[in-house]
Design a protein around this motif. Structure first.
Motif, PDB file in Angstrom:
ATOM      1  N   LEU A 117       0.817  -1.219   0.000  1.00  0.00           N
ATOM      2  CA  LEU A 117       0.000   0.000   0.000  1.00  0.00           C
ATOM      3  C   LEU A 117       0.849   1.266   0.000  1.00  0.00           C
ATOM      4  CD1 LEU A 117      -2.887  -0.917   2.491  1.00  0.00           C
ATOM      5  CD2 LEU A 117      -2.875  -1.030  -0.008  1.00  0.00           C
ATOM      6  N   ALA A 118       2.163   1.114  -0.029  1.00  0.00           N
ATOM      7  CA  ALA A 118       3.033   2.295  -0.030  1.00  0.00           C
ATOM      8  C   ALA A 118       2.733   3.160  -1.251  1.00  0.00           C
ATOM      9  CB  ALA A 118       4.506   1.872  -0.025  1.00  0.00           C
ATOM     10  N   GLY A 119       2.403   4.413  -1.039  1.00  0.00           N
ATOM     11  CA  GLY A 119       2.073   5.323  -2.133  1.00  0.00           C
ATOM     12  C   GLY A 119       0.598   5.448  -2.400  1.00  0.00           C
ATOM     13  N   TRP A 120      -0.254   4.744  -1.610  1.00  0.00           N
ATOM     14  CA  TRP A 120      -1.705   4.728  -1.838  1.00  0.00           C
ATOM     15  C   TRP A 120      -2.303   6.128  -1.957  1.00  0.00           C
ATOM     16  CZ3 TRP A 120      -5.524   0.900  -2.305  1.00  0.00           C
ATOM     17  CH2 TRP A 120      -6.843   1.318  -2.114  1.00  0.00           C
ATOM     18  N   ALA A 121      -1.869   7.022  -1.078  1.00  0.00           N
ATOM     19  CA  ALA A 121      -2.479   8.361  -1.034  1.00  0.00           C
ATOM     20  C   ALA A 121      -2.307   9.110  -2.353  1.00  0.00           C
ATOM     21  CB  ALA A 121      -1.869   9.169   0.111  1.00  0.00           C
ATOM     22  N   GLY A 122      -1.257   8.797  -3.092  1.00  0.00           N
ATOM     23  CA  GLY A 122      -1.005   9.521  -4.327  1.00  0.00           C
ATOM     24  C   GLY A 122      -1.557   8.864  -5.578  1.00  0.00           C
ATOM     25  N   TRP A 123      -2.217   7.719  -5.438  1.00  0.00           N
ATOM     26  CA  TRP A 123      -2.716   7.010  -6.616  1.00  0.00           C
ATOM     27  C   TRP A 123      -4.099   7.504  -7.019  1.00  0.00           C
ATOM     28  CZ3 TRP A 123      -1.659   1.526  -4.223  1.00  0.00           C
ATOM     29  CH2 TRP A 123      -0.283   1.325  -4.153  1.00  0.00           C
ATOM     30  N   ASP A 124      -4.397   7.353  -8.308  1.00  0.00           N
ATOM     31  CA  ASP A 124      -5.753   7.660  -8.754  1.00  0.00           C
ATOM     32  C   ASP A 124      -6.668   6.473  -8.452  1.00  0.00           C
ATOM     33  OD1 ASP A 124      -5.302   5.715 -10.733  1.00  0.00           O
ATOM     34  OD2 ASP A 124      -4.722   7.210 -12.227  1.00  0.00           O
ATOM     35  N   ASP A 125      -7.963   6.675  -8.638  1.00  0.00           N
ATOM     36  CA  ASP A 125      -8.939   5.643  -8.279  1.00  0.00           C
ATOM     37  C   ASP A 125      -8.737   4.353  -9.072  1.00  0.00           C
ATOM     38  OD1 ASP A 125     -10.055   7.279  -6.407  1.00  0.00           O
ATOM     39  OD2 ASP A 125     -11.758   7.916  -7.655  1.00  0.00           O
TER      40      ASP A 125
END
Length: 243
Positions: A13-21
């Motif tokens: 889940l590393a980087g989840w906040a920056g991913w698109d839907d």
């Protein structure tokens, strides 16, 4: 997130906040197909085995067991059992055909490779003719189950359709797809990522054959037909004596 943390795979889940839907949805869909506990168990077994593959060398010589009346008797008894199974319609053939022909210098599924030097017939055509001849000789139907993979399934199905299943009855030719498993780091057992939000997946190999048959509903179909014996072989073994 809780499930990943319990499995020691929270790094996915590393980087989840920056991913698109779309990226998030893709990762969740992949994760829902994976038994993380099973992945951990398999890696633990592999790690505990501790086999140094580089240290394994081929045998210095091949040993052939001597012929004997007992050996010959066993062969004849086995052939008799096999003929009875075939004649009773209790057997089927499974061809493991999930690989691409890369090592053959061929950019299509291995089963499409033109193996016969004179006719140019493909491996699939060669096997189909053998199966058809075996079925005719034993006077019973001999279903053919072909295991494809994510990378070969579509092209293999199209090839079978374009060749009308090589003269075999449509309801005796069953194509099914093997499953995938995530690739893991050898040292830590952590699932690898092909890219942010996408797992590195690969076919689950021969060990996934029975699960693939179950997922595709083929075990039930075999049982309904009274089939309890499978002859399994590799798609790139052109010399195999099928069934």
């Amino acid at each position: 997130a809780d499930r990943l943390e319990r499995a020691g795979q929270q790094h996915l889940l590393a980087g989840w906040a920056g991913w698109d839907d779309a990226t998030r949805v893709r990762l969740v869909e992949q994760l829902e197909t994976i038994d993380l506990d099973r992945v951990a168990r398999l890696w633990a077994v592999e790690a505990a085995t501790g086999v140094d593959l580089a240290a394994i060398s081929p045998p210095s010589q091949l040993v052939r067991l001597p012929d004997s009346p007992e050996t010959e008797g066993n062969w004849q008894a086995g052939r008799s059992v096999g003929r009875d199974l075939l004649s009773a319609g209790q057997a089927a053939v499974v061809t493991v055909a999930g690989g691409q022909g890369t090592r053959l210098g061929f950019d299509q599924p291995k089963g499409l490779f033109p193996i016969m030097p004179v006719s140019g017939k493909s491996l699939f055509e060669h096997f189909a003719e053998t199966i058809r001849a075996r079925a005719d000789r034993c006077g019973a139907r001999l279903p053919w189950l072909v295991m494809t993979s994510e990378s070969t399934d579509e092209e293999t199905r199209a090839f079978f359709e374009s060749h009308d299943c090589f003269g075999l009855p449509d309801d005796d030719v069953w194509l099914f797809r093997q499953g995938n498993m995530p690739a893991v780091d050898e040292a830590t057992g952590q699932v690898l990522r092909a890219a942010p939000g996408r797992l590195a997946m690969s076919p689950d190999g021969h060990g996934g054959l029975l699960e693939a048959l179950g997922r595709g509903g083929l075990l039930e179909r075999l049982a309904d037909r009274g089939i309890d014996t499978l002859f399994c072989h590799q798609v790139d073994n052109a010399a195999v004596a099928i069934a």
